[in-house]
Design a protein around this motif. Structure first.
Motif, PDB file in Angstrom:
ATOM      1  N   ARG A 258       9.989   1.900   3.889  1.00 21.75           N
ATOM      2  CA  ARG A 258       9.167   1.197   2.918  1.00 21.75           C
ATOM      3  C   ARG A 258       9.872   0.008   2.258  1.00 21.75           C
ATOM      4  O   ARG A 258       9.311  -0.650   1.380  1.00 21.75           O
TER       5      ARG A 258
ATOM      6  N   LYS B 139       8.947  -5.682   4.379  1.00 19.11           N
ATOM      7  CA  LYS B 139       7.729  -6.352   3.950  1.00 19.11           C
ATOM      8  C   LYS B 139       6.972  -6.881   5.159  1.00 19.11           C
ATOM      9  O   LYS B 139       7.563  -7.221   6.185  1.00 19.11           O
ATOM     10  N   GLY B 140       5.662  -6.958   5.020  1.00 19.09           N
ATOM     11  CA  GLY B 140       4.833  -7.499   6.081  1.00 19.09           C
ATOM     12  C   GLY B 140       4.603  -8.981   5.883  1.00 19.09           C
ATOM     13  O   GLY B 140       5.313  -9.649   5.128  1.00 19.09           O
TER      14      GLY B 140
ATOM     15  N   ASP C 160      -0.933  -3.211   0.761  1.00 19.40           N
ATOM     16  CA  ASP C 160      -0.020  -3.869   1.696  1.00 19.40           C
ATOM     17  C   ASP C 160      -0.818  -4.677   2.721  1.00 19.40           C
ATOM     18  O   ASP C 160      -2.045  -4.786   2.639  1.00 19.40           O
ATOM     19  N   GLU C 161      -0.115  -5.228   3.691  1.00 23.09           N
ATOM     20  CA  GLU C 161      -0.760  -6.077   4.692  1.00 23.09           C
ATOM     21  C   GLU C 161      -1.791  -5.321   5.513  1.00 23.09           C
ATOM     22  O   GLU C 161      -2.912  -5.806   5.732  1.00 23.09           O
ATOM     23  N   THR C 162      -1.429  -4.136   5.993  1.00 24.89           N
ATOM     24  CA  THR C 162      -2.338  -3.367   6.844  1.00 24.89           C
ATOM     25  C   THR C 162      -3.635  -3.050   6.128  1.00 24.89           C
ATOM     26  O   THR C 162      -4.732  -3.226   6.681  1.00 24.89           O
TER      27      THR C 162
ATOM     28  N   ASN D 284       5.678  -2.789   2.887  1.00 28.47           N
ATOM     29  CA  ASN D 284       4.763  -2.039   3.735  1.00 28.47           C
ATOM     30  C   ASN D 284       4.638  -0.598   3.251  1.00 28.47           C
ATOM     31  O   ASN D 284       5.626   0.022   2.848  1.00 28.47           O
TER      32      ASN D 284
ATOM     33  N   THR E 187       0.680  -0.179  11.116  1.00 23.11           N
ATOM     34  CA  THR E 187      -0.303  -1.208  11.460  1.00 23.11           C
ATOM     35  C   THR E 187      -1.569  -0.647  12.103  1.00 23.11           C
ATOM     36  O   THR E 187      -2.603  -1.321  12.120  1.00 23.11           O
TER      37      THR E 187
END
Length: 318
Positions: free
Chosen positions: A8, A11-12, A149-151, A178, A182
């Protein structure tokens, strides 16, 4: 189905990139998807949509209320608008337009309000929103999501294209740690149990999910059993999950990058009280403060929204 990443600390991509790329993918599938900006295309990367799909991009200038009106007008003609500006300009500045031209008129508009709370950084108090969730909760039929987060951000942007109505996405523009792999998918209106526990329940949303997990790990080292729920969908709230996971706990704490008034904490408190759940409860957020200038890291500490701040709150309850 969702799964947590093993590391964790990584980062994305920047969340603004995740939003833009998701919209571009939607446009490939449906040319009725339209992106709109209020003179922040460089900051949001929406100019990339202008380059790739010029017929699906409208620059509205520094005229946010007009942007909402145009978006709702396009919706009435069968288009699916995605609009962006800073969180306060996407909510309190254009509230009447969202309420009447959007919700009341039964139009669809997907609003990306960027840099909520401390994430606004050096743009300062005028650009800070601690009240956006409270405002948007009051709109009948609205959906409010605070991805962590990004996902989750990518999934949210695409998922909301399937539904009609007023949808509000509050998310940082920059990259964050993250949380999910994904290939993770989610269910709108349902919270995610990220770790199970018997003593303490932390209900959190947005990028503070990572900080809540950090806090939980510290408490576990001290012998406590800690549960963490990512309540990324603040409205509609997962009432059943709140009730089932709150019962029997020694403490329930909500943690949000928002005012303690009208946000996630208020929503959870309403559920607990109305259903007679007798459990020690605390809202951890911002209390009677305006925003100010500073780096995001500085502001997160200034407004007591770090993992250590949450740890102190939980310990005080125990």
């Amino acid at each position: 189905m969702y799964k947590l990443v093993e590391n964790r600390s990584e980062k994305g991509k920047e969340l603004r990139v995740a939003v833009v790329e998701s919209i571009q993918e939607l446009i490939k599938e449906n040319d009725k998807v339209v992106a709109m900006e209020a003179d922040l295309g460089g900051a949001s990367k929406f100019t990339n949509i202008k380059k790739s799909n010029p017929e699906n991009f409208i620059q509205c200038g520094i005229s946010e209320a007009n942007m909402i009106g145009v978006g709702c007008g396009l919706s009435s003609e069968g288009f699916i608008p995605y609009v962006h500006t800073f969180g306060p300009f996407a909510t309190r500045r254009v509230y009447d337009q969202i309420y009447l031209s959007g919700a009341y008129a039964h139009n669809t508009i997907n609003i990306y309000g960027s840099d909520p709370g401390f994430t606004v950084g050096p743009n300062g108090g005028t650009h800070t929103t601690w009240e956006d969730v409270a405002l948007m909760r009051e709109i009948p039929g609205s959906v409010i999501v605070d991805p962590c987060d990004e996902t989750q951000t990518r999934w949210v942007v695409k998922e909301l294209s399937k539904y009609e109505g007023v949808h509000y996405i509050r998310a940082n523009r920059k990259n964050v740690r993250n949380v999910y792999t994904t290939d993770s998918t989610f269910e709108l209106g349902k919270g995610n149990v990220l770790r199970e526990g018997k003593d303490i329940l932390i209900i959190v949303s947005g990028q503070l999910v990572s900080d809540a997990l950090d806090c939980a790990e510290k408490l576990v080292e001290e012998g406590y059993s800690v549960e963490v729920i990512d309540m990324y969908c603040i409205k509609p709230l997962d009432i059943d999950l709140v009730l089932s996971e709150s019962k029997g706990k020694k403490a329930v704490v909500t943690f949000e990058n928002h005012s303690i008034y009208g946000g996630l904490g208020s929503a959870v408190a309403e559920v607990l009280m109305e259903n007679g759940v007798n459990v020690p409860f605390k809202r951890h957020g911002v209390d009677e403060r305006f925003g100010q200038v500073g780096t995001p890291d500085f502001l997160q500490k200034e407004f007591h929204l770090t993992a250590d701040d949450l740890y102190k709150t939980v310990k005080s309850m125990l």
